[in-house]
Design an enzyme around this catalytic site. Structure first.
Site, PDB file in Angstrom:
ATOM      1  CG  HIS A  17      84.353  35.745  26.215  1.00 46.49           C
ATOM      2  ND1 HIS A  17      83.981  34.522  25.719  1.00 46.49           N
ATOM      3  CD2 HIS A  17      83.534  36.655  25.625  1.00 46.49           C
ATOM      4  CE1 HIS A  17      82.984  34.677  24.853  1.00 46.49           C
ATOM      5  NE2 HIS A  17      82.703  35.965  24.777  1.00 46.49           N
ATOM      6  CG  HIS A 104      79.816  45.981  19.792  1.00 44.18           C
ATOM      7  ND1 HIS A 104      79.182  45.818  18.580  1.00 44.18           N
ATOM      8  CD2 HIS A 104      79.524  44.869  20.522  1.00 44.18           C
ATOM      9  CE1 HIS A 104      78.545  44.667  18.569  1.00 44.18           C
ATOM     10  NE2 HIS A 104      78.725  44.071  19.735  1.00 44.18           N
ATOM     11  CG  ASP A 344      70.215  37.300  23.078  1.00 45.41           C
ATOM     12  OD1 ASP A 344      69.439  36.383  23.376  1.00 45.41           O
ATOM     13  OD2 ASP A 344      71.248  37.566  23.713  1.00 45.41           O
TER      14      ASP A 344
END
Length: 398
Positions: A17, A104, A344
């Site tokens: 980002h 993560h 996804d």
């Protein structure tokens, strides 16, 4: 670190980002015709928002070549390429200030660096792979021009839905001629004919059903990508620690979400007896040697043998899901995390060009290393082989 390769060196930069992502290529030979149009097709195959099976993040991923090119030709100097991040939503990740997201890199990055990107996965995000794909497109064009190399990847499994050849291997059957012929002639156009990027229509339909099932349940599913490298020059690979398959494994397992790598017959080959698994040699029409079968996957002793190279990469289910998950805060307090980021339900359709790109980077780097060895050898007196040893003519790499 963020650099891959020895002579063809690629450094990627950018977070998921930030303002943009990209790469710097050092070591690309001068004189290669190159424009953004050579790079964009692979980036467009990788980009999000392609279908209902992928994340809805809307990124066009338009590449700009910043340096190393003049009048559409490479100068031999570093090539800089950049792609802007346009559809950013940092507010979707405010909960990561409190919770390390399950599976993560939030926790590991924080422990390693003492700081982490405040939104998205930072460098652990799949957006980092844009630089890889851009660099791979450059390498692929060079290899196609000078050696006729062709690289095609495709989705070979989603969850428990597999192409028939995988089922045969798991049953301990040798790789048949039908699959070999399939690899000989498969094209990217055939792969891209369906949104799953699986070239078998019946299997593709079952894959779509499985992916949509995961999406509707706010869940995710893993899968695998198989890749074929055709016309790879003989003699690439550096024994002992930089065997060709070792550098391929290094490249593939550096891709986000990968959890496994196998080449040739792979793990299924452990179930096949040696007399069926061995690749017998034969003399081709041009007088060179080839192998009747190719369980070795085009590599023997860590060195390419001229046969097609094929391998498979396993991808785990995407870690970002929209289900509420029980976890703890960074302070260890119990809590519930409901992720809001776009994701996804299955990464493998978009992973296809990433696998192709990393394969191209490996071939390119090893090709330049071998070219360097051969060029330096020509400066010395020719080698003389004893008469009692069969003198086989060395196979040129171009």
């Amino acid at each position: 670190m963020s650099t891959f390769g020895e002579l063809f060196r690629v450094t990627t930069y950018g977070e998921s980002h930030c303002k943009g992502v990209g790469c710097i290529i050092d070591g690309c030979p001068p004189g290669l015709p190159l424009t953004e149009d050579d790079v964009q097709p692979q980036l467009s195959r990788r980009r999000p928002g392609q279908s209902a099976l992928t994340t809805p993040r809307d990124e066009k991923d338009r590449v700009t070549i910043m340096s190393g090119i003049e009048f559409g030709t490479t100068l031999g100097t570093p090539i800089g390429m950049t792609v802007p991040n346009q559809d950013q939503r940092p507010h979707d990740y405010s909960e990561t200030d409190l919770y390390p997201r399950p599976s993560h890199a939030d926790w590991t990055y924080l422990k390693k660096y003492g700081v982490k990107a405040s939104s998205g996965g930072g460098r652990a995000s799949a957006r980092e792979t844009i630089g890889r794909v851009a660099a791979g497109a450059v390498a692929e064009k060079y290899l196609k021009i000078v050696a006729g190399v062709e690289i095609v990847a495709f989705v070979s499994s989603v969850g428990k839905v597999e192409l028939p050849y995988l089922e045969a291997l798991e049953d301990g059957q040798p790789i048949g001629k039908d699959f070999s012929n399939f690899l000989d002639h498969l094209t990217r156009e055939q792969v891209d004919a369906d949104v799953t990027r699986c070239p078998d229509p019946a299997t593709s339909e079952r894959m779509k059903e499985r992916i949509m099932q995961a999406k509707e349940a706010n869940d995710s599913v893993g899968g695998s990508v198989t890749c074929i490298i055709r016309n790879c020059p003989i003699g690439l690979g550096e024994p002992c620690f930089d065997k060709f398959e070792a550098t391929l494994a290094h490249a593939m397992l550096s891709i986000p979400a990968t959890k496994g790598f196998e080449i040739g017959s792979g793990f299924g080959g452990t179930k096949i007896p040696g007399h069926l698994h061995n690749d017998a040699f034969y003399r081709k029409a041009d007088g060179s040697l080839g192998t009747v079968t190719n369980h070795s996957g085009g590599i023997q002793g860590g060195i390419t043998n001229g046969e097609h190279i094929y391998f498979r990469v396993a991808f785990k289910p995407p870690a970002t899901i929209s289900q509420a998950q029980q976890t703890v805060t960074y302070d260890g307090e119990s809590g519930t995390l409901a992720a809001r980021g776009r994701h996804d339900p299955c990464v493998v359709p978009r992973a296809v060009p990433i696998v192709e790109a990393m394969a191209a980077l490996v071939v390119m780097d090893q090709f330049l290393i071998q070219q360097s060895r051969q060029a330096s050898a020509t400066l010395l007196a020719p080698l003389h082989t004893p008469h009692h040893v069969l003198q086989a003519k060395p196979q040129p790499t171009v």
